[in-house]
Design a protein around this motif. Structure first.
Motif, PDB file in Angstrom:
ATOM      1  N   LEU B  96       8.848 -30.967 -44.382  1.00 20.72           N
ATOM      2  CA  LEU B  96       8.738 -29.526 -44.609  1.00 20.72           C
ATOM      3  C   LEU B  96       7.405 -29.149 -45.242  1.00 20.72           C
ATOM      4  O   LEU B  96       6.964 -28.006 -45.115  1.00 20.72           O
ATOM      5  N   ASN B  97       6.793 -30.095 -45.955  1.00 24.84           N
ATOM      6  CA  ASN B  97       5.524 -29.827 -46.647  1.00 24.84           C
ATOM      7  C   ASN B  97       5.613 -28.585 -47.534  1.00 24.84           C
ATOM      8  O   ASN B  97       4.751 -27.708 -47.500  1.00 24.84           O
ATOM      9  N   LEU B  98       6.676 -28.523 -48.332  1.00 21.62           N
ATOM     10  CA  LEU B  98       6.889 -27.374 -49.219  1.00 21.62           C
ATOM     11  C   LEU B  98       5.889 -27.385 -50.372  1.00 21.62           C
ATOM     12  O   LEU B  98       5.433 -28.452 -50.803  1.00 21.62           O
ATOM     13  N   SER B  99       5.609 -26.198 -50.874  1.00 23.71           N
ATOM     14  CA  SER B  99       4.786 -26.104 -52.092  1.00 23.71           C
ATOM     15  C   SER B  99       5.615 -26.605 -53.276  1.00 23.71           C
ATOM     16  O   SER B  99       6.849 -26.702 -53.196  1.00 23.71           O
ATOM     17  N   LYS B 100       4.926 -26.857 -54.383  1.00 24.31           N
ATOM     18  CA  LYS B 100       5.671 -27.279 -55.575  1.00 24.31           C
ATOM     19  C   LYS B 100       6.625 -26.171 -56.024  1.00 24.31           C
ATOM     20  O   LYS B 100       7.750 -26.450 -56.443  1.00 24.31           O
ATOM     21  N   GLU B 101       6.167 -24.941 -55.909  1.00 25.55           N
ATOM     22  CA  GLU B 101       7.010 -23.812 -56.323  1.00 25.55           C
ATOM     23  C   GLU B 101       8.275 -23.754 -55.470  1.00 25.55           C
ATOM     24  O   GLU B 101       9.376 -23.541 -55.976  1.00 25.55           O
ATOM     25  N   ALA B 102       8.096 -23.960 -54.153  1.00 29.03           N
ATOM     26  CA  ALA B 102       9.256 -23.925 -53.255  1.00 29.03           C
ATOM     27  C   ALA B 102      10.198 -25.093 -53.553  1.00 29.03           C
ATOM     28  O   ALA B 102      11.427 -24.935 -53.522  1.00 29.03           O
ATOM     29  N   CYS B 103       9.630 -26.257 -53.858  1.00 29.50           N
ATOM     30  CA  CYS B 103      10.479 -27.403 -54.196  1.00 29.50           C
ATOM     31  C   CYS B 103      11.286 -27.114 -55.456  1.00 29.50           C
ATOM     32  O   CYS B 103      12.465 -27.468 -55.554  1.00 29.50           O
ATOM     33  N   ASP B 104      10.626 -26.481 -56.422  1.00 28.91           N
ATOM     34  CA  ASP B 104      11.317 -26.212 -57.686  1.00 28.91           C
ATOM     35  C   ASP B 104      12.441 -25.189 -57.522  1.00 28.91           C
ATOM     36  O   ASP B 104      13.316 -25.088 -58.390  1.00 28.91           O
ATOM     37  N   LYS B 105      12.400 -24.434 -56.440  1.00 23.25           N
ATOM     38  CA  LYS B 105      13.470 -23.451 -56.209  1.00 23.25           C
ATOM     39  C   LYS B 105      14.661 -24.069 -55.476  1.00 23.25           C
ATOM     40  O   LYS B 105      15.702 -23.429 -55.307  1.00 23.25           O
ATOM     41  N   LEU B 106      14.492 -25.304 -54.984  1.00 24.57           N
ATOM     42  CA  LEU B 106      15.593 -25.947 -54.260  1.00 24.57           C
ATOM     43  C   LEU B 106      16.744 -26.217 -55.216  1.00 24.57           C
ATOM     44  O   LEU B 106      16.550 -26.542 -56.385  1.00 24.57           O
TER      45      LEU B 106
END
Lengths: 215, 346
Positions: B96-106
């Motif tokens: 997915l190559n998510l940003s760190k911010e997006a990962c932290d929202k998981l």
């Protein structure tokens, strides 16, 4: 430690946050920008490659070192006069063969090639033989690198090399194969590739040899 | 194979071998249509018997095997990765190559309602009603594997520059894997079948495919704590390791409740066994590249070497998984015959 030696060590150790400041200090002290790149950063990446080859460091360490070098180059780029751009030693089109979606090995080769002064175009994974040839022609590649992690890629490696042999690029582009599934016997002896690389470090060495560039 | 006890040697063919030789597809249908899969499994067992029955493979009259599987793609799929299905390959999750911010929202996924777990649960109900049982399990993938699918290769940079973020993501991955296992295990009683056939299926086996890419020190910081959580929570615990184990073997020896270890080719099997101890069941893998390109003499030598390195012979196995189209049949036969003749357990 001199400022320039500190730049080299920062790349080797992956000190990305420190590199811009170190490069700026060196430039302010009158260091030649090209010399910083060629004499210290590329030398640092050679050391990183040797450590990777000896399994003293692994993928994250190589990635952070390459990224650190890139951050240093970003500081230098605007200082190099127009017409005196950072000299590229060759153009490489790099991809993983059709049927294979693995990317980390190929991406490491890309990082090391870029850090060694090549212009590299990463055309991704699952690349058809037609796309390899088309991209090589479009981008005027000197070398095409083909990666394959699985033995399922063997027929695709072979067909890609055959496609180059039948094309107008035959003899004009060097073909180099590598990846866990590939052997020299298969790639070079059976398929007719120009070179075979055991790993990312070897890929740089082999491509330089094929283009007759001093190591 | 006779009655003499010898080191077991497993043989596993890659989907392209089945598809190119027999037209058996491992595309989307194989994973989403349970009846197609059960039918395919029976065909495969019969094919193996017809082709390799002389060395003990396959089954002349296979019983239906009500199998569930989703390759290693379940949690990545639930998290939103695109899954590439091919007739001749295992399913592959695109990062997915998510940003760190997006990962932290998981957050922990709702497994019951999330696709494709929802469909898999429906398949389990269907298979149980039709056959009275279900076998196999859902591979949870490994902690670092899953983190890389979510964050991409950038995760390796994060290990240097934002270790706290890495730990947050690794912890979420670990908790997601535990939740998946705790949902599936009570339904199937199996936690290793989808990772490796060489492991006792009743234990939980994790697929540490990408750990080969990191150093022992990095594993100590970013791998061992999470494997220990898995080992403590889902004990007894097994690990599948792709490629050489050499950089991390001494740290794997510290994993809690570890009872099984699978090591890829390139491993110093003797050293790994010594570090782990003979009480840990150990499976040594023979290179699929050698199996395809080597001579029968090469294969026999590799199997003998693996046998010699693996001493003591109890609690030890070998396999030749990942055999692709073009592997000579004689290479399969010689591997099997070599353990029969050379791998006798006294």
């Amino acid at each position: 430690m001199s400022d320039l030696e500190a730049i080299k060590q920062a790349v080797i150790k992956g000190k990305r946050k420190d590199i811009a400041g170190l490069v700026q200090v060196a430039i302010d002290a009158g260091a030649d920008p090209q010399e910083i790149i060629n004499g210290y950063m590329i030398e640092a990446m050679k050391e990183v490659g040797a450590r990777f080859e000896a399994k003293k460091i692994f993928v994250p360490e190589m990635m952070i070192a390459a990224r650190t070098m890139q951050s240093g180059v970003d500081v230098i780029k605007p200082l190099i006069a127009a017409g005196d751009e950072i000299k590229k030693i060759g153009t490489v089109v790099m991809g993983t063969v059709f049927g294979d979606l693995h990317d980390i090995g190929k991406n490491l080769v890309v990082l090391l090639l870029e850090s060694s002064g090549f212009e590299v175009i990463n055309i991704g994974e699952n690349v058809t033989s037609e796309d390899f040839v088309e991209k090589a022609r479009e981008l005027k590649a000197d070398v095409v690198g083909m990666s394959s992690l699985l033995t399922t890629g063997d027929p695709h490696l072979k067909s890609t090399i055959e496609a180059f042999k039948k094309s107008d690029l035959n003899g004009k582009v060097k073909l180099v194969c590598g990846g866990a599934a590939v052997t020299k016997k298969f790639a070079v002896d059976e398929c007719g590739a120009d070179g075979y690389a055991t790993d990312a470090v070897d890929a740089v060495r082999v491509m330089k040899q094929l283009l007759e560039i001093a190591a | 194979m006779g009655n003499t006890k010898h080191i077991p040697l497993g043989v596993g063919f890659y989907p392209d071998w089945w598809y190119k030789n027999y037209g058996i597809s491992f595309g989307r249908e194989y994973y989403y249509d349970a009846d197609y899969r059960v039918d395919s499994q029976a065909k495969m067992q019969k094919i193996l018997y017809d082709r390799f029955g002389d060395v003990g493979l396959g089954n002349k009259d296979p019983e239906p095997k009500p199998l569930i599987t989703f390759g290693m793609a379940m949690l990545p799929a639930i998290c939103g990765c695109e899954i590439i299905f091919k007739d001749d390959a295992l399913p592959w999750a695109m990062p997915l190559n998510l940003s760190k911010e997006a990962c932290d929202k998981l957050t922990l996924p709702d497994l019951i309602t999330a696709s494709p777990m929802k469909e898999m649960l429906e398949q389990i109900t269907h298979l149980k009603s039709k056959y009275g049982k279900v076998v196999g399990d859902i591979n949870t993938t490994g902690v670092q594997n899953l983190a890389l699918k979510l964050r991409g290769d950038e995760f390796y940079i994060d290990m240097y520059e934002d270790p706290e973020f890495c730990h947050r993501l690794l912890n979420l991955c670990t908790q997601s894997m535990i939740a998946l296992w705790q949902l599936v295990y009570p339904l199937t009683g199996s936690g290793a079948a989808d990772v490796t056939p060489m492991c006792d299926p009743s234990i939980y086996c994790v697929a540490n495919c990408t750990v080969e890419q990191i150093s022992g020190d990095t594993y100590l910081e970013f791998g061992l704590p999470y494997d220990n959580i898995l080992g403590e929570t889902l004990q007894p615990f097994g690990i599948h390791h792709c490629g050489s184990l050499d950089a991390v073997a001494e740290h794997y020896a510290k994993v809690k409740n570890l009872v099984f270890m699978e090591a890829g080719f390139g491993t110093d099997f003797a050293r790994a066994r010594r570090l782990l101890g003979p009480h840990i069941a150990f499976n040594a893998r023979i290179s699929p590249v050698l199996m395809k390109n080597g001579s029968t003499e090469d294969i026999a030598a590799a199997v003998k070497d693996a046998i010699d390195q693996g001493a003591p012979r109890e609690n030890y196995s070998i396999d030749t998984v990942g055999l692709t189209h073009g592997v000579p049949d004689e290479n399969v036969r010689i591997a099997r015959r070599t353990v029969e003749e050379y791998g006798i357990i006294s």
